[in-house]
Design an enzyme around this catalytic site. Sequence first.
Site, short mmCIF file in Angstrom:
data_model
loop_
_atom_site.label_atom_id
_atom_site.label_comp_id
_atom_site.label_asym_id
_atom_site.label_seq_id
_atom_site.Cartn_x
_atom_site.Cartn_y
_atom_site.Cartn_z
N GLU A 103 -3.96 3.33 6.85
CA GLU A 103 -3.85 3.13 5.40
C GLU A 103 -4.61 4.27 4.70
O GLU A 103 -4.17 4.80 3.68
CB GLU A 103 -4.46 1.78 5.01
CG GLU A 103 -4.43 1.53 3.50
CD GLU A 103 -4.89 0.13 3.12
OE1 GLU A 103 -4.62 -0.84 3.88
OE2 GLU A 103 -5.52 -0.01 2.05
N ARG A 126 0.83 -1.23 0.00
CA ARG A 126 0.00 0.00 0.00
C ARG A 126 0.86 1.27 0.00
O ARG A 126 0.53 2.25 0.67
CB ARG A 126 -0.97 0.02 1.19
CG ARG A 126 -1.91 -1.13 1.24
CD ARG A 126 -2.90 -1.17 0.06
NE ARG A 126 -3.62 -2.44 0.11
CZ ARG A 126 -3.28 -3.51 -0.61
NH1 ARG A 126 -2.29 -3.47 -1.48
NH2 ARG A 126 -3.97 -4.62 -0.51
N SER A 162 -10.22 -0.49 3.94
CA SER A 162 -9.39 -0.85 5.10
C SER A 162 -8.80 0.42 5.71
O SER A 162 -8.17 1.21 5.03
CB SER A 162 -8.25 -1.76 4.66
OG SER A 162 -8.79 -3.00 4.26
C1 LIG Z 1 -15.38 -0.38 -0.04
C2 LIG Z 1 -13.91 -0.20 -0.27
C3 LIG Z 1 -13.11 -1.32 -0.54
C4 LIG Z 1 -11.74 -1.16 -0.75
N1 LIG Z 1 -10.98 -2.27 -1.02
C5 LIG Z 1 -9.68 -2.12 -1.30
C6 LIG Z 1 -8.87 -3.28 -1.65
O1 LIG Z 1 -9.33 -4.41 -1.69
N2 LIG Z 1 -7.56 -3.07 -1.92
C7 LIG Z 1 -7.00 -1.84 -1.90
O2 LIG Z 1 -5.81 -1.72 -2.19
N3 LIG Z 1 -7.73 -0.75 -1.56
C8 LIG Z 1 -9.04 -0.86 -1.27
N4 LIG Z 1 -9.78 0.24 -0.94
C9 LIG Z 1 -9.11 1.55 -0.81
C10 LIG Z 1 -9.06 2.36 -2.10
O3 LIG Z 1 -10.08 1.97 -3.01
C11 LIG Z 1 -7.69 2.24 -2.78
O4 LIG Z 1 -6.66 2.72 -1.95
C12 LIG Z 1 -7.66 3.01 -4.10
O5 LIG Z 1 -6.48 2.65 -4.81
C13 LIG Z 1 -7.70 4.53 -3.91
O6 LIG Z 1 -7.91 5.13 -5.16
P1 LIG Z 1 -8.67 6.53 -5.30
O7 LIG Z 1 -8.66 6.89 -6.73
O8 LIG Z 1 -10.00 6.46 -4.64
O9 LIG Z 1 -7.69 7.47 -4.48
P2 LIG Z 1 -8.04 8.61 -3.40
O10 LIG Z 1 -8.76 7.98 -2.24
O11 LIG Z 1 -8.71 9.75 -4.05
O12 LIG Z 1 -6.58 9.01 -2.95
C14 LIG Z 1 -5.76 8.08 -2.26
C15 LIG Z 1 -4.31 8.59 -2.32
O13 LIG Z 1 -3.85 8.53 -3.66
C16 LIG Z 1 -3.41 9.81 -4.08
N5 LIG Z 1 -3.76 9.95 -5.51
C17 LIG Z 1 -4.98 9.82 -6.07
N6 LIG Z 1 -4.90 10.03 -7.39
C18 LIG Z 1 -3.60 10.31 -7.67
C19 LIG Z 1 -2.88 10.63 -8.86
N7 LIG Z 1 -3.48 10.72 -10.05
N8 LIG Z 1 -1.55 10.84 -8.76
C20 LIG Z 1 -0.91 10.76 -7.57
N9 LIG Z 1 -1.55 10.47 -6.41
C21 LIG Z 1 -2.87 10.24 -6.46
C22 LIG Z 1 -4.14 10.81 -3.20
O14 LIG Z 1 -3.43 12.02 -3.09
C23 LIG Z 1 -4.18 10.05 -1.89
O15 LIG Z 1 -2.94 10.17 -1.21
C24 LIG Z 1 -11.14 0.12 -0.71
C25 LIG Z 1 -11.95 1.23 -0.46
C26 LIG Z 1 -13.32 1.10 -0.26
C27 LIG Z 1 -14.16 2.30 -0.02
#
Ligand SMILES: Cc1cc2nc3c(=O)[nH]c(=O)nc-3n(C[C@H](O)[C@H](O)[C@H](O)COP(=O)(O)OP(=O)(O)OC[C@H]3O[C@@H](n4cnc5c(N)ncnc54)[C@H](O)[C@@H]3O)c2cc1C
Length: 305
Positions: free
Chosen positions: A297, A179, A227
């Site tokens: 996380e 992560r 998580s």
């Molecule tokens: C119901 C649920 C289930 C989930 N299950 C999982 C799972 O199984 N595995 C898992 O790994 N995660 C899981 N997650 C967490 C989440 O979906 C992941 O971490 C996902 O990769 C975050 O992506 P996001 O676009 O929503 O990022 P955001 O939540 O918008 O941002 C997360 C981080 O990434 C950075 N970021 C976003 N976009 C960019 C970009 N273009 N360039 C640089 N940095 C950027 C942001 O600044 C921030 O630090 C889950 C979340 C939920 C709500």
Amino acid sequence: MSFPDIVPELRARLPDLRGRLLANQRLGEFTWFRVGGPAQAFFVPDDENDLAYALRNLPVEIPVTVMGAGSNLIVRDGGVPGVVIRLGRGFNEVKIEPDHRVIAGSAMLDAKVAREAQKAGIAGLAFLSGIPGAIGGALRMNGGAYGGETKDVMVEARGVDRAGNLRTYSNAEMGFAYRHCAVPDDVIFTSAVFQGRAGDPEAIAAEMDNIKQKREASQPRHRTGGSTFKNPPGQSAWKLVDEAGCRGLRVGEAQVSELHSNFLINLGRATAADIETLGETVRARVKQKSGVELEWEIKRVGVKG
Ligand SMILES: Cc1cc2nc3c(=O)[nH]c(=O)nc-3n(C[C@H](O)[C@H](O)[C@H](O)COP(=O)(O)OP(=O)(O)OC[C@H]3O[C@@H](n4cnc5c(N)ncnc54)[C@H](O)[C@@H]3O)c2cc1C
């Protein structure tokens, strides 16, 4: 709560900006938790050149925060000072390339990338179907599930740094860990190339259905951030939270999920402070019970209200 409006000053400094630039845009609606204050300035670039132009010309003292689908994010109640960048339509492409490669823009939802790969008979990306984020977040977080991680399939990522320079990163240069990605925090990813392998579309679809069913049975899918804490080496965060008696624990309208004790949920009217306080309470109780210091996380941005 609102910030002094810096948009007119930014417009004057960046006359060629093409994307949307708004003052005091509330961010809660762009996050899964549905909480949080406004962005002082909210920018949706038109494309990579527009993003690079903005970053090159924004005064260095203005902080820049990027958000993706907001599925791993708590925006604090006081909002986020400076400029918050959210990538939109200009970063939404997904292309199937020869040799089972997929190029995806960083605003593209992971699930859509998985679906396009499945339709093209490209195996190896099905794990993305269960992660509710966008590709930029998957790169930053090394998103993974059910045995697959972004680091296993990413060949090259493209991004723009705070000075507006275009950069590319190989898999090794991403410095992926659990992560985590070691590329400096100021880099905004714009697209990535993924390597899959030949697969049968029907078999991949079945794998994706299986992932969906498992998730629906074990995780809340509403007003949560997934998580909350990373699994400490050799241990499961959810077990530690359970052993500390925190399943179902509430602070205001925030609750530790009854279904999955490493998930926090907004019962409806939670504030970001409720959710963060709940998380910190869980951390303190786990520390007291088992001696383990859980690491967040979920990313928390902005200032307290
Ligand atoms: C119901 C649920 C289930 C989930 N299950 C999982 C799972 O199984 N595995 C898992 O790994 N995660 C899981 N997650 C967490 C989440 O979906 C992941 O971490 C996902 O990769 C975050 O992506 P996001 O676009 O929503 O990022 P955001 O939540 O918008 O941002 C997360 C981080 O990434 C950075 N970021 C976003 N976009 C960019 C970009 N273009 N360039 C640089 N940095 C950027 C942001 O600044 C921030 O630090 C889950 C979340 C939920 C709500």
